[in-house]
Motif scaffolding. Structure first.
Motif, PDB file in Angstrom:
ATOM      1  N   GLU A 536      44.396  31.488  38.347  1.00 13.95           N
ATOM      2  CA  GLU A 536      44.236  30.554  37.235  1.00 13.95           C
ATOM      3  C   GLU A 536      43.703  29.217  37.736  1.00 13.95           C
ATOM      4  O   GLU A 536      42.780  28.655  37.184  1.00 13.95           O
ATOM      5  CB  GLU A 536      45.580  30.333  36.541  1.00 13.95           C
ATOM      6  CG  GLU A 536      45.712  31.203  35.303  1.00 13.95           C
ATOM      7  CD  GLU A 536      47.148  31.351  34.872  1.00 13.95           C
ATOM      8  OE1 GLU A 536      47.903  30.367  34.949  1.00 13.95           O
ATOM      9  OE2 GLU A 536      47.511  32.477  34.476  1.00 13.95           O
ATOM     10  N   ARG A 537      44.298  28.761  38.819  1.00 15.02           N
ATOM     11  CA  ARG A 537      43.899  27.464  39.358  1.00 15.02           C
ATOM     12  C   ARG A 537      42.442  27.486  39.829  1.00 15.02           C
ATOM     13  O   ARG A 537      41.678  26.570  39.608  1.00 15.02           O
ATOM     14  CB  ARG A 537      44.828  27.117  40.519  1.00 15.02           C
ATOM     15  CG  ARG A 537      44.765  25.679  40.953  1.00 15.02           C
ATOM     16  CD  ARG A 537      45.638  25.429  42.151  1.00 15.02           C
ATOM     17  NE  ARG A 537      45.074  26.042  43.329  1.00 15.02           N
ATOM     18  CZ  ARG A 537      45.799  26.600  44.290  1.00 15.02           C
ATOM     19  NH1 ARG A 537      47.101  26.658  44.190  1.00 15.02           N
ATOM     20  NH2 ARG A 537      45.219  27.132  45.342  1.00 15.02           N
ATOM     21  N   GLU A 538      42.073  28.599  40.439  1.00 10.76           N
ATOM     22  CA  GLU A 538      40.729  28.689  41.030  1.00 10.76           C
ATOM     23  C   GLU A 538      39.693  29.244  40.062  1.00 10.76           C
ATOM     24  O   GLU A 538      38.548  29.430  40.422  1.00 10.76           O
ATOM     25  CB  GLU A 538      40.773  29.572  42.280  1.00 10.76           C
ATOM     26  CG  GLU A 538      41.613  29.005  43.397  1.00 10.76           C
ATOM     27  CD  GLU A 538      41.075  27.694  43.910  1.00 10.76           C
ATOM     28  OE1 GLU A 538      39.853  27.573  44.035  1.00 10.76           O
ATOM     29  OE2 GLU A 538      41.872  26.770  44.151  1.00 10.76           O
ATOM     30  N   ASN A 539      40.170  29.600  38.873  1.00 10.82           N
ATOM     31  CA  ASN A 539      39.251  30.138  37.874  1.00 10.82           C
ATOM     32  C   ASN A 539      38.599  31.451  38.317  1.00 10.82           C
ATOM     33  O   ASN A 539      37.386  31.636  38.211  1.00 10.82           O
ATOM     34  CB  ASN A 539      38.183  29.084  37.585  1.00 10.82           C
ATOM     35  CG  ASN A 539      37.637  29.234  36.200  1.00 10.82           C
ATOM     36  OD1 ASN A 539      38.165  30.027  35.423  1.00 10.82           O
ATOM     37  ND2 ASN A 539      36.583  28.510  35.893  1.00 10.82           N
ATOM     38  N   ILE A 540      39.414  32.341  38.839  1.00 11.11           N
ATOM     39  CA  ILE A 540      38.910  33.638  39.296  1.00 11.11           C
ATOM     40  C   ILE A 540      39.124  34.675  38.202  1.00 11.11           C
ATOM     41  O   ILE A 540      40.214  34.793  37.647  1.00 11.11           O
ATOM     42  CB  ILE A 540      39.635  34.082  40.590  1.00 11.11           C
ATOM     43  CG1 ILE A 540      39.378  33.085  41.703  1.00 11.11           C
ATOM     44  CG2 ILE A 540      39.211  35.476  41.020  1.00 11.11           C
ATOM     45  CD1 ILE A 540      37.930  32.876  42.026  1.00 11.11           C
ATOM     46  N   ASP A 541      38.073  35.401  37.916  1.00  9.43           N
ATOM     47  CA  ASP A 541      38.130  36.415  36.872  1.00  9.43           C
ATOM     48  C   ASP A 541      38.761  37.694  37.442  1.00  9.43           C
ATOM     49  O   ASP A 541      38.200  38.330  38.332  1.00  9.43           O
ATOM     50  CB  ASP A 541      36.677  36.700  36.421  1.00  9.43           C
ATOM     51  CG  ASP A 541      36.633  37.426  35.091  1.00  9.43           C
ATOM     52  OD1 ASP A 541      37.707  37.750  34.564  1.00  9.43           O
ATOM     53  OD2 ASP A 541      35.518  37.653  34.582  1.00  9.43           O
ATOM     54  N   ILE A 542      39.953  38.033  36.953  1.00  2.00           N
ATOM     55  CA  ILE A 542      40.571  39.304  37.378  1.00  2.00           C
ATOM     56  C   ILE A 542      40.514  40.245  36.174  1.00  2.00           C
ATOM     57  O   ILE A 542      41.045  39.930  35.118  1.00  2.00           O
ATOM     58  CB  ILE A 542      42.052  39.119  37.787  1.00  2.00           C
ATOM     59  CG1 ILE A 542      42.179  38.106  38.919  1.00  2.00           C
ATOM     60  CG2 ILE A 542      42.670  40.456  38.190  1.00  2.00           C
ATOM     61  CD1 ILE A 542      43.600  37.920  39.431  1.00  2.00           C
ATOM     62  N   ARG A 543      39.857  41.372  36.338  1.00  2.15           N
ATOM     63  CA  ARG A 543      39.752  42.346  35.250  1.00  2.15           C
ATOM     64  C   ARG A 543      40.573  43.576  35.610  1.00  2.15           C
ATOM     65  O   ARG A 543      40.392  44.134  36.702  1.00  2.15           O
ATOM     66  CB  ARG A 543      38.297  42.774  35.042  1.00  2.15           C
ATOM     67  CG  ARG A 543      37.391  41.631  34.737  1.00  2.15           C
ATOM     68  CD  ARG A 543      37.227  41.513  33.246  1.00  2.15           C
ATOM     69  NE  ARG A 543      36.648  40.221  32.918  1.00  2.15           N
ATOM     70  CZ  ARG A 543      36.071  39.954  31.756  1.00  2.15           C
ATOM     71  NH1 ARG A 543      36.000  40.881  30.823  1.00  2.15           N
ATOM     72  NH2 ARG A 543      35.590  38.764  31.522  1.00  2.15           N
ATOM     73  N   LEU A 544      41.445  43.967  34.713  1.00  2.00           N
ATOM     74  CA  LEU A 544      42.296  45.118  35.012  1.00  2.00           C
ATOM     75  C   LEU A 544      41.908  46.290  34.122  1.00  2.00           C
ATOM     76  O   LEU A 544      41.716  46.128  32.915  1.00  2.00           O
ATOM     77  CB  LEU A 544      43.754  44.728  34.785  1.00  2.00           C
ATOM     78  CG  LEU A 544      44.186  43.524  35.634  1.00  2.00           C
ATOM     79  CD1 LEU A 544      45.513  42.987  35.171  1.00  2.00           C
ATOM     80  CD2 LEU A 544      44.245  43.897  37.113  1.00  2.00           C
ATOM     81  N   TYR A 545      41.767  47.441  34.730  1.00  2.00           N
ATOM     82  CA  TYR A 545      41.342  48.625  33.970  1.00  2.00           C
ATOM     83  C   TYR A 545      42.237  49.798  34.297  1.00  2.00           C
ATOM     84  O   TYR A 545      42.895  49.824  35.337  1.00  2.00           O
ATOM     85  CB  TYR A 545      39.908  49.009  34.338  1.00  2.00           C
ATOM     86  CG  TYR A 545      38.874  47.965  34.006  1.00  2.00           C
ATOM     87  CD1 TYR A 545      38.273  47.937  32.754  1.00  2.00           C
ATOM     88  CD2 TYR A 545      38.515  47.002  34.947  1.00  2.00           C
ATOM     89  CE1 TYR A 545      37.314  46.972  32.449  1.00  2.00           C
ATOM     90  CE2 TYR A 545      37.564  46.037  34.641  1.00  2.00           C
ATOM     91  CZ  TYR A 545      36.962  46.023  33.393  1.00  2.00           C
ATOM     92  OH  TYR A 545      36.034  45.080  33.088  1.00  2.00           O
TER      93      TYR A 545
END
Ligand SMILES: Nc1nc2c(ncn2[C@@H]2O[C@H](COP(=O)(O)OP(=O)(O)OP(=O)(O)O)[C@@H](O)[C@H]2O)c(=O)[nH]1
Length: 665
Positions: A536-545
């Motif tokens: 969240e802090r680093e603005n990283i996109d985590i996509r879970l599938y």
């Protein structure tokens, strides 16, 4: 068009301020000077007037082609007559007086006349400064604050002829307990302390080993997390990574992480096959396992240098050091020792007696005692410098680590430091960094890629490689995803899987993604909570599938700019299974405790065991005691049954989520 001044519109219309004043007079509008502010309707009159004039003039030009466009430029001289000076948002009376070339006392008097009581050292705002300058026919322009920082941090490349070779900076990485610390100690023992009679090694976060007439700088914090955390903060300190693999244990999960972190950073890897003294040592197995990660050792026909060593009995250490020298010679590492010093903070702490103490690694230029420096939000004059043997030194050139005293506060590891022109500039820049937000400054150049903005980033040329970190519940899925995703590469963008592994998304994955501008894709795994907060802090996109096909489809669509995530999942709570009850004819009921958020009857749920998703579906029932309930809040117990799933075990975590419609960014 509010607050337009006469000289501004004159410039816009390419006429003199005087002409504007005369024109307005024709309309019975009286203005005093080129600094007077115009009303909207006055601007409209002028625009209309000169538009017509322009058109008229164009006609004339068409008729009399030969006529030179007579002395159009005289206008500029008038504009030039107005002296323009840039000042910061707030200046002191004294500073303004210097800029305007008048006495400070004169300005103090002028301010008094305006009802402002200020002494020469007090700051005045920009508008007040403008009104003062008006009297001297000087026009003030606000200096953009970013300029100051950008100017300061801009690094002009050095001239090729000024570059000199510099020692390599080496970091040690590898799986837990494979001997990273022991290896660093062994090198230090043979190459640092003993050779320096009476020298006491200081722990300053880095040390220099001497190999014949060459030097090697070792960073003393082993592990790829520390390495990538620094890189994420913009600091690329390392040239060579020593990958330590225990000969009796072989390639382990963190060995793979270390390989991928090093590769993503583009540093050279040298393999140290450690614990050769152990009876179970099998270096060939290690080499064979490394092949899978594209590290093919020289005796296996590849280019990766590997050295069998023992940190305990010292076997192979000399050879390892020689290999480091060899690799660094091939890499032709160079820096300009003459320029202003620049480098990074390796570690820092507050010392009771000495104040903030920081270990810095000089990357280019030479740092000297007395130099004013800025490091992140801290600044100060270098009061004293010590090397890794605790000796006082007066200067430190490229690749040399030194401990410095004199900063006003403790900087962060990974902060870059820069030499300033003088103390004043150092303080000023540090203040601006605080104002602007340090994180923002460090990451200025790296806007993080997300699937949502992938297309626009491709279009604007920001993204040529789409870096992806893949985490999955089983190795088979990691491989399947890697292969399918790599096939999506096209002419505009190449898909690179920079790391793939089994298990939950960890903080280390997020650090890697952040440092390498990657997105993270997880299959049947969840992020650990620390990973989630860093993401969240680093603005990283985590996509879970759950299904590989969906991920492929999403990335393909994102590459074409056709992604339509209309709904996004929102996790609303977690419950921990504390007990289970088998009820014949019904199935297994989990006695659960809601640890955060809440559980609602119609939420989607998934069962997570050790970071792996075991089940995803719906609640079959949600009860408090014997009653069916609609929701259960944090801190309450409840009975949970899952739709068509009975393998519930103690300590499992059930995650509840709802789907929420979201706006596309
Ligand atoms: N026999 C033998 N034991 C070794 C060797 N190198 C390290 N060890 C032992 O392995 C254990 C772990 O060594 P460390 O140096 O702490 O390993 P590390 O990789 O730094 O471990 P972490 O910091 O926990 O990740 C210690 O008990 C060491 O004594 C070696 O070459 N031979």
């Amino acid at each position: 068009m509010s607050k337009v001044r006469v000289y501004e519109i004159a410039k816009e219309l390419n006429v003199t301020s005087k002409e504007i004043i005369n024109t307005l007079e024709e309309y019975d509008i009286k203005v005093n000077s080129h600094m007077s502010t115009l009303k909207d309707e006055e601007c409209t009159i002028l625009m209309e007037y000169y538009k017509k004039d322009d058109e008229k003039q164009e006609e004339t030009i068409v008729e009399e082609v030969q006529e030179p466009i007579a002395e159009e430029n005289t206008n500029e001289s008038e504009v030039d007559d107005i002296k323009m000076i840039k000042i910061p948002q707030n200046v002191s009376v004294k500073e303004l007086a210097e800029k305007l070339e008048v006495q400070s006392s004169e300005l103090v008097k002028e301010l008094m006349l305006k009802g402002i009581m200020a002494n020469v050292n007090e700051n005045i705002d920009f508008d007040t400064a403008v009104s003062l300058a008006e009297k001297y026919d000087i026009l003030l322009e606000q200096q953009e604050e970013v300029d100051i920082l950008e100017d300061f941090f801009k690094v002009e490349p050095s001239d090729e002829k000024d570059l000199r070779s510099r020692p390599p900076v080496v970091v040690v990485m590898g799986h837990v307990d494979h001997g990273k610390t022991s290896l660093l100690d062994a090198i230090r023992k043979t190459r640092v302390t003993e050779k320096e009679a009476g020298g006491i090694t200081q722990h300053i976060g880095a040390y220099v080993a001497q190999v014949n007439d060459q030097k090697i700088t070792f960073l003393d914090t082993p592990g790829h997390e520390a390495f990538t955390a620094m890189r994420m903060r913009g600091a690329q300190a390392t040239d060579i990574a020593i990958l330590v693999v225990a000969a009796d244990d072989g390639v382990m999960p963190q060995t793979v992480e270390a390989i991928n972190h090093a590769k993503a950073a583009g540093v050279e890897i040298i393999v140290a096959i450690n614990k050769m003294d152990k009876p179970g040592a099998n270096p060939d197995r290690v080499k064979q396992e490394l092949v899978e990660y594209e590290l093919i050792c020289e005796d296996w026909g590849g280019e990766t240098i590997s050295v069998p060593v023992s940190a305990i009995n010292g076997e192979g250490i000399d050879q390892l050091l020689e290999m480091i020298v060899l690799v660094s010679e091939m890499s032709e590492l160079k820096a300009d020792p003459k320029r202003d010093a620049r480098g990074i903070i390796i570690e820092a702490q507050l010392d009771k007696g000495r104040g903030p103490v920081a270990t810095v690694l000089v990357q280019s230029g030479t740092l000297r005692v007395g130099d004013p420096i800025v490091a992140g939000t801290s600044y100060g004059k270098v009061r004293a410098m010590m090397d890794d043997k605790g000796r006082r030194v007066k200067e430190a050139g490229p690749s040399k680590p030194v401990e410095i005293l004199g900063l006003n506060e403790v900087p962060l590891a990974g902060d870059p430091f820069y030499k300033a022109k003088n103390d004043r500039e150092a303080r000023h820049v540090a203040e601006k960094v605080i104002e602007k937000g340090k994180v923002d400054l460090i990451k200025r150049s790296s806007t993080k890629v997300t699937l949502d903005d992938l297309f626009s980033q491709i279009q604007s040329g920001n993204v040529k490689d789409l870096n992806i970190v893949v985490k999955a519940d089983v190795q088979g899925s990691v491989e399947a995803v890697k292969q399918s995703l790599q096939k999506l590469s096209n002419e505009e963008v190449v898909i690179k899987i920079i790391h793939g592994g089994v298990g939950a998304v960890t903080e280390s994955d997020v650090l890697l993604a952040s440092a390498s501008n990657a997105i993270i894709i997880g299959f049947n795994v969840r992020p650990e909570s620390s990973a989630k907060s860093v993401a969240e802090r680093e603005n990283i996109d985590i996509r879970l599938y759950r299904i590989i096909y969906n991920a492929i489809e999403d990335i393909e669509a994102a590459m074409k700019g056709m992604l339509d995530p209309i709904f996004e999942e929102k996790v609303i709570g977690h419950a921990q299974i504390r007990d289970t009850f088998k009820v014949s004819g019904l199935g297994t009921i989990g006695g659960a405790y809601v640890i955060d958020g809440k559980f609602v009857r119609n939420a989607g749920v998934r069962l997570v065991r050790d970071g792996i998703v075991i089940y995803e579906g719906e609640l079959a029932s949600l009860k408090r005691f014997k009653d069916d309930v609609k929701e259960v809040n944090t801190g309450y117990e409840c009975g949970i049954m899952l739709e068509k799933f009975n393998d519930i075990k103690e300590d499992d975590v059930v995650e509840a989520y709802v789907m929420e419609e979201i706006e596309r960014k």
